[in-house]
Design an enzyme around this catalytic site. Sequence first.
Site, PDB file in Angstrom:
ATOM      1  N   HIS A  20       0.888  -1.172   0.000  1.00 29.32           N
ATOM      2  CA  HIS A  20       0.000   0.000   0.000  1.00 29.32           C
ATOM      3  C   HIS A  20       0.920   1.214   0.000  1.00 29.32           C
ATOM      4  CE1 HIS A  20      -4.026   1.594   0.500  1.00 29.32           C
ATOM      5  NE2 HIS A  20      -3.622   2.392   1.475  1.00 29.32           N
ATOM      6  N   LYS A 165     -10.267   6.332  -3.825  1.00 31.80           N
ATOM      7  CA  LYS A 165      -9.297   7.391  -3.505  1.00 31.80           C
ATOM      8  C   LYS A 165      -7.951   6.854  -3.954  1.00 31.80           C
ATOM      9  CE  LYS A 165      -7.562   8.643   1.106  1.00 31.80           C
ATOM     10  NZ  LYS A 165      -7.964   9.106   2.448  1.00 31.80           N
ATOM     11  N   LYS A 167      -3.781   7.251  -3.940  1.00 34.18           N
ATOM     12  CA  LYS A 167      -2.680   7.839  -3.182  1.00 34.18           C
ATOM     13  C   LYS A 167      -1.638   8.355  -4.166  1.00 34.18           C
ATOM     14  CE  LYS A 167      -3.708   7.152   1.125  1.00 34.18           C
ATOM     15  NZ  LYS A 167      -3.744   8.274   2.067  1.00 34.18           N
ATOM     16  N   ASP A 196      -5.390  11.567  -2.628  1.00 35.85           N
ATOM     17  CA  ASP A 196      -4.811  12.006  -1.358  1.00 35.85           C
ATOM     18  C   ASP A 196      -3.322  12.224  -1.578  1.00 35.85           C
ATOM     19  OD1 ASP A 196      -4.117  12.561   1.219  1.00 35.85           O
ATOM     20  OD2 ASP A 196      -4.873  10.693   2.081  1.00 35.85           O
ATOM     21  N   GLU A 222      -7.286  15.575  -1.330  1.00 34.37           N
ATOM     22  CA  GLU A 222      -7.079  15.500   0.120  1.00 34.37           C
ATOM     23  C   GLU A 222      -5.660  15.949   0.464  1.00 34.37           C
ATOM     24  OE1 GLU A 222      -8.505  11.834   1.719  1.00 34.37           O
ATOM     25  OE2 GLU A 222      -7.192  11.898   3.471  1.00 34.37           O
ATOM     26  N   ASP A 247      -6.892  16.683   6.034  1.00 41.48           N
ATOM     27  CA  ASP A 247      -6.734  15.455   6.839  1.00 41.48           C
ATOM     28  C   ASP A 247      -5.693  15.704   7.937  1.00 41.48           C
ATOM     29  OD1 ASP A 247      -6.584  12.949   7.905  1.00 41.48           O
ATOM     30  OD2 ASP A 247      -5.834  11.934   6.123  1.00 41.48           O
ATOM     31  N   LYS A 271     -11.026  11.448  12.232  1.00 33.53           N
ATOM     32  CA  LYS A 271     -10.391  10.161  12.560  1.00 33.53           C
ATOM     33  C   LYS A 271     -10.326  10.037  14.074  1.00 33.53           C
ATOM     34  CE  LYS A 271      -7.724   9.770   8.329  1.00 33.53           C
ATOM     35  NZ  LYS A 271      -6.460   9.742   7.605  1.00 33.53           N
ATOM     36  N   GLU A 325     -14.254   5.926   4.601  1.00 31.83           N
ATOM     37  CA  GLU A 325     -13.242   5.045   3.998  1.00 31.83           C
ATOM     38  C   GLU A 325     -12.894   3.944   5.006  1.00 31.83           C
ATOM     39  OE1 GLU A 325      -9.848   7.650   3.311  1.00 31.83           O
ATOM     40  OE2 GLU A 325      -9.425   7.775   5.460  1.00 31.83           O
TER      41      GLU A 325
HETATM   42  C1  MUC Z   1      -4.758   9.007   4.961  1.00 28.51           C
HETATM   43  O1  MUC Z   1      -3.925   9.888   4.948  1.00 28.51           O
HETATM   44  O2  MUC Z   1      -5.863   9.273   4.525  1.00 28.51           O
HETATM   45  C2  MUC Z   1      -6.422   6.427   4.827  1.00 28.51           C
HETATM   46  C3  MUC Z   1      -6.613   5.585   3.802  1.00 28.51           C
HETATM   47  C4  MUC Z   1      -5.358   5.198   3.327  1.00 28.51           C
HETATM   48  O3  MUC Z   1      -5.119   4.459   2.402  1.00 28.51           O
HETATM   49  O4  MUC Z   1      -4.412   5.815   4.030  1.00 28.51           O
HETATM   50  C5  MUC Z   1      -5.028   6.471   5.110  1.00 28.51           C
HETATM   51  C6  MUC Z   1      -4.392   7.694   5.591  1.00 28.51           C
HETATM   52 MG    MG Z   2      -5.373  11.338   4.124  1.00 29.71          MG
END
Ligand code: MUC
Ligand code: MG
Length: 371
Positions: A20, A165, A167, A196, A222, A247, A271, A325
């Site tokens: 991941h 979402k 990354k 994000d 994000e 976030d 969170k 999420e």
């Molecule tokens: C984040 O920064 O959002 C949430 C889902 C993911 O894949 O990482 C987290 C942290």
């Molecule tokens: Mg995030």
Amino acid sequence: MSKITSINTFIVDIPTIRPHKLSMTSMSVQSMVIVRISDDNGLEGIGEGTTIGGLAYGPESPESIKTNIDKYIAPLILSKPIDSINAFMQLLNQSVRGNYIAKSAIETALLDLRGKQLGVPVSELLGGACHQKLDCLWVLASGDTEKDIAEAQKMIAQRRHCHFKMKIGARAVADDVAHVKAVKQALGSDISIRVDVNQAWNEINAVKGMQALQDAGIDLVEQPTPAKDYAALVRLSEKFNIPILADESIADSQDAYLLAKQGFSGSVALKIAKAGGLKGALDVAAVCAASGIDVYGGTLLEGSIGTAAALHAWSTVPNMQFGTEMFGPLLLQDDFTKTPLKYRDFGVEIPTLPGLGLEIDEDKFTQYVRK
Ligand code: MUC
Ligand code: MG
């Protein structure tokens, strides 16, 4: 009134189903701190404190969470009657600075224990659920465009997730934008894609990236810029129509108030880990509601215990505009609870049994606990 007789903490390591990849780290295993609190009637409350990538994501690591609970937090509440969780948390907040994830794990275990004592779900201890099921997106973070497309198509076909979402932030802006655009084009206009950046861009790159993502039909960006740079977030939220989700910038209700006061017109990821527990996260939601800021149910990639705790909290928020999420357990190769959360029809059900509604599978727990 029953008393707390023991507080034990464990680090549990479970491999992820695939690497991941985030802008600051790549995860192949998730390390969760599990707290088990017993009372003198033989009931047990369980809690979880989890972060991402050791110390790569934030200032608490699995090892510091465990040590700080064992040495500083547990002695404050051991042998005391469990009559008021609010009073316990007030004591903790007066005696221990920071350590939000450790506090969240403790509050979760206390709520689970109290719910089991009273025979009610945690959501009821928080005033009652407004939702029985919440939307749940999936995060594409394999780092490979074709793999991300295939993964998303599989989730859509299974009716597990229809919002995604992605990354980004580890590569050059143009490369990341090309990657996101290719996934968006392959999945089609009906499928919602967000990104994000996890703080990786400076404001100049954020302007370039956000313009390109807005033009490509991406639905949300994000945390494009560093957590503490509230002024940049406010300027970006004014400049673009594509919504911004704060976030890492927002941990607790004071952060939410300060950002709202500066004129932020985006939304906020709640969170429990950032806010020091369920009630702290709900305080953030209340400040956001009062400021006209939309909210989103966020994760720090917790397993079933932390995810269930957050779901109980989010179920009490009347309007979770950006969904959630809460997919953390699905990223892990195994689950040491006997009662997996129920994911169906692009969402996840809120557990209804007493406490968190989960039971530990002791054999599996022993298998994964760090020796
Ligand atoms: C984040 O920064 O959002 C949430 C889902 C993911 O894949 O990482 C987290 C942290
Ligand atoms: Mg995030």
